[in-house]
Design a protein around this motif. Structure first.
Motif, PDB file in Angstrom:
ATOM      1  N   ILE A  23       0.849  -1.206   0.000  1.00  0.00           N
ATOM      2  CA  ILE A  23       0.000   0.000   0.000  1.00  0.00           C
ATOM      3  C   ILE A  23       0.880   1.250   0.000  1.00  0.00           C
ATOM      4  N   ALA A  24       1.893   1.248   0.862  1.00  0.00           N
ATOM      5  CA  ALA A  24       2.757   2.426   0.989  1.00  0.00           C
ATOM      6  C   ALA A  24       3.493   2.699  -0.319  1.00  0.00           C
ATOM      7  N   ARG A  25       4.004   1.623  -0.925  1.00  0.00           N
ATOM      8  CA  ARG A  25       4.755   1.776  -2.181  1.00  0.00           C
ATOM      9  C   ARG A  25       3.844   2.348  -3.279  1.00  0.00           C
ATOM     10  N   THR A  26       2.637   1.791  -3.370  1.00  0.00           N
ATOM     11  CA  THR A  26       1.710   2.253  -4.411  1.00  0.00           C
ATOM     12  C   THR A  26       1.282   3.689  -4.154  1.00  0.00           C
ATOM     13  N   ALA A  27       1.040   4.011  -2.890  1.00  0.00           N
ATOM     14  CA  ALA A  27       0.645   5.379  -2.554  1.00  0.00           C
ATOM     15  C   ALA A  27       1.722   6.361  -2.996  1.00  0.00           C
ATOM     16  N   ARG A  28       2.971   6.010  -2.728  1.00  0.00           N
ATOM     17  CA  ARG A  28       4.050   6.930  -3.103  1.00  0.00           C
ATOM     18  C   ARG A  28       4.112   7.117  -4.600  1.00  0.00           C
ATOM     19  N   ALA A 180      -9.876  -1.835 -12.724  1.00  0.00           N
ATOM     20  CA  ALA A 180      -9.500  -0.416 -12.783  1.00  0.00           C
ATOM     21  C   ALA A 180     -10.599   0.500 -13.333  1.00  0.00           C
ATOM     22  N   PRO A 181     -11.271   0.143 -14.451  1.00  0.00           N
ATOM     23  CA  PRO A 181     -12.303   1.067 -14.952  1.00  0.00           C
ATOM     24  C   PRO A 181     -13.433   1.280 -13.944  1.00  0.00           C
ATOM     25  N   TYR A 182     -13.758   0.246 -13.184  1.00  0.00           N
ATOM     26  CA  TYR A 182     -14.829   0.369 -12.190  1.00  0.00           C
ATOM     27  C   TYR A 182     -14.385   1.228 -11.011  1.00  0.00           C
ATOM     28  N   PHE A 183     -13.135   1.058 -10.597  1.00  0.00           N
ATOM     29  CA  PHE A 183     -12.606   1.924  -9.533  1.00  0.00           C
ATOM     30  C   PHE A 183     -12.598   3.384 -10.003  1.00  0.00           C
ATOM     31  N   ALA A 184     -12.188   3.588 -11.251  1.00  0.00           N
ATOM     32  CA  ALA A 184     -12.137   4.966 -11.773  1.00  0.00           C
ATOM     33  C   ALA A 184     -13.540   5.574 -11.821  1.00  0.00           C
ATOM     34  N   LEU A 185     -14.515   4.755 -12.207  1.00  0.00           N
ATOM     35  CA  LEU A 185     -15.896   5.253 -12.263  1.00  0.00           C
ATOM     36  C   LEU A 185     -16.403   5.593 -10.864  1.00  0.00           C
ATOM     37  N   LEU A 186     -16.109   4.735  -9.887  1.00  0.00           N
ATOM     38  CA  LEU A 186     -16.546   5.022  -8.511  1.00  0.00           C
ATOM     39  C   LEU A 186     -15.911   6.320  -8.014  1.00  0.00           C
ATOM     40  N   ALA A 187     -14.617   6.502  -8.334  1.00  0.00           N
ATOM     41  CA  ALA A 187     -13.926   7.730  -7.922  1.00  0.00           C
ATOM     42  C   ALA A 187     -14.574   8.955  -8.554  1.00  0.00           C
ATOM     43  N   GLY A 201     -11.202  -1.992  -3.366  1.00  0.00           N
ATOM     44  CA  GLY A 201      -9.968  -2.762  -3.400  1.00  0.00           C
ATOM     45  C   GLY A 201     -10.006  -3.871  -2.368  1.00  0.00           C
ATOM     46  N   MET A 202      -9.735  -5.102  -2.830  1.00  0.00           N
ATOM     47  CA  MET A 202      -9.697  -6.287  -1.975  1.00  0.00           C
ATOM     48  C   MET A 202      -8.340  -6.982  -2.205  1.00  0.00           C
ATOM     49  N   SER A 203      -8.192  -8.216  -1.740  1.00  0.00           N
ATOM     50  CA  SER A 203      -6.872  -8.857  -1.803  1.00  0.00           C
ATOM     51  C   SER A 203      -6.260  -8.844  -3.199  1.00  0.00           C
ATOM     52  N   GLY A 204      -7.082  -9.065  -4.232  1.00  0.00           N
ATOM     53  CA  GLY A 204      -6.549  -9.207  -5.581  1.00  0.00           C
ATOM     54  C   GLY A 204      -6.287  -7.904  -6.298  1.00  0.00           C
ATOM     55  N   ASP A 205      -6.769  -6.795  -5.754  1.00  0.00           N
ATOM     56  CA  ASP A 205      -6.687  -5.559  -6.545  1.00  0.00           C
ATOM     57  C   ASP A 205      -6.519  -4.292  -5.711  1.00  0.00           C
ATOM     58  N   PHE A 206      -6.021  -4.443  -4.471  1.00  0.00           N
ATOM     59  CA  PHE A 206      -5.975  -3.231  -3.625  1.00  0.00           C
ATOM     60  C   PHE A 206      -4.952  -2.217  -4.115  1.00  0.00           C
ATOM     61  N   GLU A 207      -3.877  -2.691  -4.785  1.00  0.00           N
ATOM     62  CA  GLU A 207      -2.898  -1.711  -5.278  1.00  0.00           C
ATOM     63  C   GLU A 207      -3.503  -0.864  -6.408  1.00  0.00           C
ATOM     64  N   THR A 208      -4.256  -1.510  -7.287  1.00  0.00           N
ATOM     65  CA  THR A 208      -4.956  -0.769  -8.342  1.00  0.00           C
ATOM     66  C   THR A 208      -5.893   0.257  -7.717  1.00  0.00           C
ATOM     67  N   ALA A 209      -6.587  -0.160  -6.659  1.00  0.00           N
ATOM     68  CA  ALA A 209      -7.540   0.738  -6.001  1.00  0.00           C
ATOM     69  C   ALA A 209      -6.818   1.939  -5.373  1.00  0.00           C
ATOM     70  N   MET A 211      -3.999   3.194  -6.337  1.00  0.00           N
ATOM     71  CA  MET A 211      -3.560   4.028  -7.456  1.00  0.00           C
ATOM     72  C   MET A 211      -4.689   4.955  -7.904  1.00  0.00           C
ATOM     73  N   LEU A 212      -5.934   4.461  -7.820  1.00  0.00           N
ATOM     74  CA  LEU A 212      -7.078   5.225  -8.333  1.00  0.00           C
ATOM     75  C   LEU A 212      -7.821   5.979  -7.230  1.00  0.00           C
ATOM     76  N   GLY A 213      -7.219   6.062  -6.036  1.00  0.00           N
ATOM     77  CA  GLY A 213      -7.765   6.976  -5.041  1.00  0.00           C
ATOM     78  C   GLY A 213      -8.448   6.347  -3.839  1.00  0.00           C
ATOM     79  N   ALA A 214      -8.388   5.024  -3.680  1.00  0.00           N
ATOM     80  CA  ALA A 214      -9.044   4.395  -2.524  1.00  0.00           C
ATOM     81  C   ALA A 214      -8.562   5.029  -1.215  1.00  0.00           C
ATOM     82  N   THR A 215      -9.498   5.306  -0.324  1.00  0.00           N
ATOM     83  CA  THR A 215      -9.141   5.759   1.022  1.00  0.00           C
ATOM     84  C   THR A 215      -9.277   4.617   2.037  1.00  0.00           C
ATOM     85  N   HIS A 216     -10.025   3.585   1.659  1.00  0.00           N
ATOM     86  CA  HIS A 216     -10.218   2.402   2.504  1.00  0.00           C
ATOM     87  C   HIS A 216     -10.098   1.173   1.621  1.00  0.00           C
TER      88      HIS A 216
END
Ligand SMILES: *Cc1c(COP(=O)(O)O)cnc(C)c1O
Length: 229
Positions: A23-28, A180-187, A201-209, A211-216
Motif C-alpha cells: 500500500i505504501a509503495r503504491t501510494a508513493r 481499474a475502470p470500475y474503480f475509476a468510475l466510482l472515484a 480494493g480487496m486482496s486481488g486488486d488493492f494496489e490498483t484501487a 492508485m485510483l484513489g481508494a481511502t479504505h
C-alpha cells in the motif's frame, strides 16, 4: 536499504507488513500519503486467535460482514483494545440496523432507502452514529449488492436528509475482469457528489484501487489466508 521500498523484500515479509508495504509503495507512486489509506483487515470467518496477532502487531482496523458473528467475536476484543475501529462490509439487513450501529464504527453497505430509514432510526435511538458509505452496484450486476448508478443521487439525498453521516462510496467490481475502470468510475461518482471517502480494493486488486484513489481498502485473504468453506 529500506526494506519497505523494495518490492522483492516486501514479498518475504509477514502478511500484514507485506500488505502495508505494498500500500505504501503504491501510494508513493501515486503521489499520495500512505497514511491517507486505511487498511481494513476483513476478519470474517476468522477466529479470535487469528485476529490477535494483528492486534498485537498494532493493527486497529477490522471488518466483518455478519452482525451476529461480529457480536460473538468483537465486544471482548474492543473492550481490551483502545483505538480499535470495526467496519461492517457487505449486505446489511434492516432488522440488524440497531445491533450494527451499536457495534460498528463504520458501515459500508448502505444501498437502499429502507436501510437508510432503519439506520437513521437506530442512530437516533442509540446515539451511536457510525460513518456510512453508500454502496454502488458499479458493474450493474443482477444479484449484486449496491444501489444502481442511476439511483445514487436520490439515495444520497435521502441518506443526507435522514442525518446519516455519509463519508463516501463503496463498491465491489465484477469478478474476473479488470477492476481499474470500475474503480475509476466510482472515484468519479464520489468526486461528482463531493464525497472524500472511497472504499474499494480487496486482496486481488488493492494496489490498483490505491492508485485510483481508494481511502479504505478491504483485505481478507491476503492477510489471513484462504477462508474455509
Ligand atoms: C470478504 C470481503 C472482502 C475481502 O475479500 P478478500 O478477497 O478476502 O480480500 C472485501 N469486501 C467485502 C465486501 C467482502 O465481503
Amino acid at each position: 536499504m529500506v526494506p519497505h521500498e523494495d518490492p522483492v523484500a516486501a514479498d518475504d515479509l509477514p502478511p500484514l507488513e507485506s500488505v502495508r508495504a505494498r500500500i505504501a509503495r503504491t501510494a508513493r507512486i501515486a503521489g499520495r500519503k500512505p497514511a491517507a489509506i486505511e487498511l481494513i483487515a476483513i476478519s470474517k470467518t476468522q477466529p479470535a486467535e487469528a485476529i490477535a496477532p494483528l492486534i498485537e502487531a498494532g493493527h486497529r482496523s477490522f471488518g466483518e460482514n455478519r452482525v451476529q458473528e461480529a457480536q460473538a467475536k468483537w465486544p471482548a476484543l474492543k473492550a481490551a483494545t483502545p483505538g480499535l475501529r470495526l467496519h461492517h462490509v457487505g449486505q446489511l439487513q434492516s432488522n440488524k440496523a440497531e445491533d450494527a450501529v451499536r457495534l460498528f464504527d463504520v458501515i459500508h453497505g448502505v444501498d437502499r432507502p429502507s436501510l437508510v430509514t432503519a439506520l437513521a432510526t437506530a442512530m437516533d435511538r442509540t446515539g451511536h452514529r457510525p460513518d456510512c458509505f453508500i454502496q454502488v452496484n458499479i458493474g450493474e450486476e443482477a444479484q449484486k449488492g449496491g444501489c444502481a448508478i442511476g439511483d445514487l443521487p436520490t439515495l444520497l439525498d435521502t441518506a443526507r436528509a435522514a442525518g446519516l453521516p455519509v463519508i463516501g462510496l463503496m463498491a465491489v467490481p465484477p469478478a474476473d475482469t479488470e477492476a481499474a475502470p470500475y474503480f475509476a468510475l466510482l472515484a468519479k461518482l464520489a468526486r461528482d457528489h463531493g464525497l472524500a471517502g472511497l472504499s474499494m480494493g480487496m486482496s486481488g486488486d488493492f494496489e490498483t484501487a490505491v492508485m485510483l484513489g481508494a481511502t479504505h481498502v478491504r483485505v481478507g485473504t491476503a492477510l489471513f489466508g484462504a477462508r474455509a468453506g
